[in-house]
Design a protein around this motif. Structure first.
Motif, PDB file in Angstrom:
ATOM      1  N   ALA A 185       0.846  -1.197   0.000  1.00 59.60           N
ATOM      2  CA  ALA A 185       0.000   0.000   0.000  1.00 59.60           C
ATOM      3  C   ALA A 185       0.876   1.240   0.000  1.00 59.60           C
ATOM      4  N   ALA A 186       0.540   2.194  -0.865  1.00 59.73           N
ATOM      5  CA  ALA A 186       1.206   3.499  -0.879  1.00 59.73           C
ATOM      6  C   ALA A 186       0.447   4.410   0.076  1.00 59.73           C
ATOM      7  N   MET A 187       1.110   4.825   1.152  1.00 59.64           N
ATOM      8  CA  MET A 187       0.465   5.607   2.206  1.00 59.64           C
ATOM      9  C   MET A 187       0.954   7.056   2.189  1.00 59.64           C
ATOM     10  N   VAL A 188       0.023   7.981   2.326  1.00 60.36           N
ATOM     11  CA  VAL A 188       0.345   9.406   2.402  1.00 60.36           C
ATOM     12  C   VAL A 188      -0.371   9.991   3.613  1.00 60.36           C
ATOM     13  N   ASP A 189       0.395  10.507   4.559  1.00 53.89           N
ATOM     14  CA  ASP A 189      -0.171  11.092   5.784  1.00 53.89           C
ATOM     15  C   ASP A 189      -1.110  10.126   6.491  1.00 53.89           C
ATOM     16  N   GLY A 190      -0.738   8.848   6.504  1.00 56.02           N
ATOM     17  CA  GLY A 190      -1.531   7.853   7.208  1.00 56.02           C
ATOM     18  C   GLY A 190      -2.716   7.317   6.443  1.00 56.02           C
ATOM     19  N   HIS A 191      -2.933   7.814   5.219  1.00 54.30           N
ATOM     20  CA  HIS A 191      -4.063   7.365   4.403  1.00 54.30           C
ATOM     21  C   HIS A 191      -3.560   6.573   3.201  1.00 54.30           C
ATOM     22  N   GLU A 192      -4.294   5.521   2.871  1.00 49.01           N
ATOM     23  CA  GLU A 192      -3.898   4.703   1.734  1.00 49.01           C
ATOM     24  C   GLU A 192      -4.286   5.375   0.423  1.00 49.01           C
ATOM     25  N   LEU A 193      -3.296   5.551  -0.446  1.00 50.40           N
ATOM     26  CA  LEU A 193      -3.536   6.180  -1.738  1.00 50.40           C
ATOM     27  C   LEU A 193      -3.829   5.145  -2.813  1.00 50.40           C
TER      28      LEU A 193
END
Length: 219
Positions: A185-193
């Protein structure tokens, strides 16, 4: 085209937020607008030019991301003399080494060239500006086509302009050791992108980055 801008727009497009009491008088809003105009101009140029079978949505997104990356915007800004314009626009109390450093910063130069594009769009309209944008970014477009960066690099370039970074996390592993499949999973600021899978963690990360680029579209 920059020389033909009204003085107020020309001044705003090279005004850093630290130089004015009202943030709205800086280049930030113009950069927000110009970022979209830049992306659309390059996309419209690339779309009919590249073969659909060879350039699907993911690959097109990758090429565009590289062509309009922070590095590319900085290079264009330097060719157009933006650093000098920035230093000349600085109020007397801000002149000196700090402003000179500001005028060499990739993030600042990328924002200013986007602001210039936004200002030109407001004054001259999309048709004129899109032609000028493609002409200015032609070396960067050709470089992206001839020497494409990987999906992870392209994604990080996109996110860096927003001040964020991507972190890759293994979501699952399946199969015996010699036939292992990873889902990342690609995560950005704790959210899955986005997610991607592959026979190695690196392949899965590339797949996740590619999916993220596709989902971001004109981001």
């Amino acid at each position: 085209m920059l020389e033909a801008l009204p003085p107020d727009l020309a001044r705003q497009s090279v005004t850093h937020s630290s130089w004015t009491d009202k943030r709205a008088d800086s280049y930030e809003r113009l950069a927000f607008l110009g970022d979209s105009v830049l992306g659309l101009a390059v996309t419209t140029h690339l779309y009919p030019r590249l073969e659909p079978d060879a350039y699907g949505a993911g690959r097109l997104t990758k090429v565009r991301a590289q062509a309009v990356s922070g590095r590319s915007c900085r290079d264009v800004a330097e060719r157009l003399g933006i650093p000098e314009r920035l230093m000349n626009a600085a109020p007397p109390e801000f002149t000196g080494p700090a402003t000179e450093q500001l005028a060499r910063t990739e993030r600042v130069l990328a924002s200013v060239i986007e602001a210039v594009i936004g200002a030109c769009y407001l004054e001259f309209g999309y048709e004129q500006v899109s032609e000028a944008v493609v002409e200015a970014f032609q070396p960067e477009i050709e470089r992206a086509l001839a020497h494409p960066a990987d999906f992870k690099s392209a994604l990080q370039e996109q996110l860096a302009r927003r001040g964020t970074v991507v972190v890759y996390e293994v979501a699952s592993e399946e199969g015996p050791p010699h036939e292992r499949t990873f889902e990342v999973a690609a995560m950005v600021d704790g959210h899955e992108l986005a997610r991607g899978s592959g026979r190695s963690k690196k392949d899965a990360e590339q797949a996740a980055a590619e999916s993220a680029l596709e989902s971001m579209g004109g981001a």
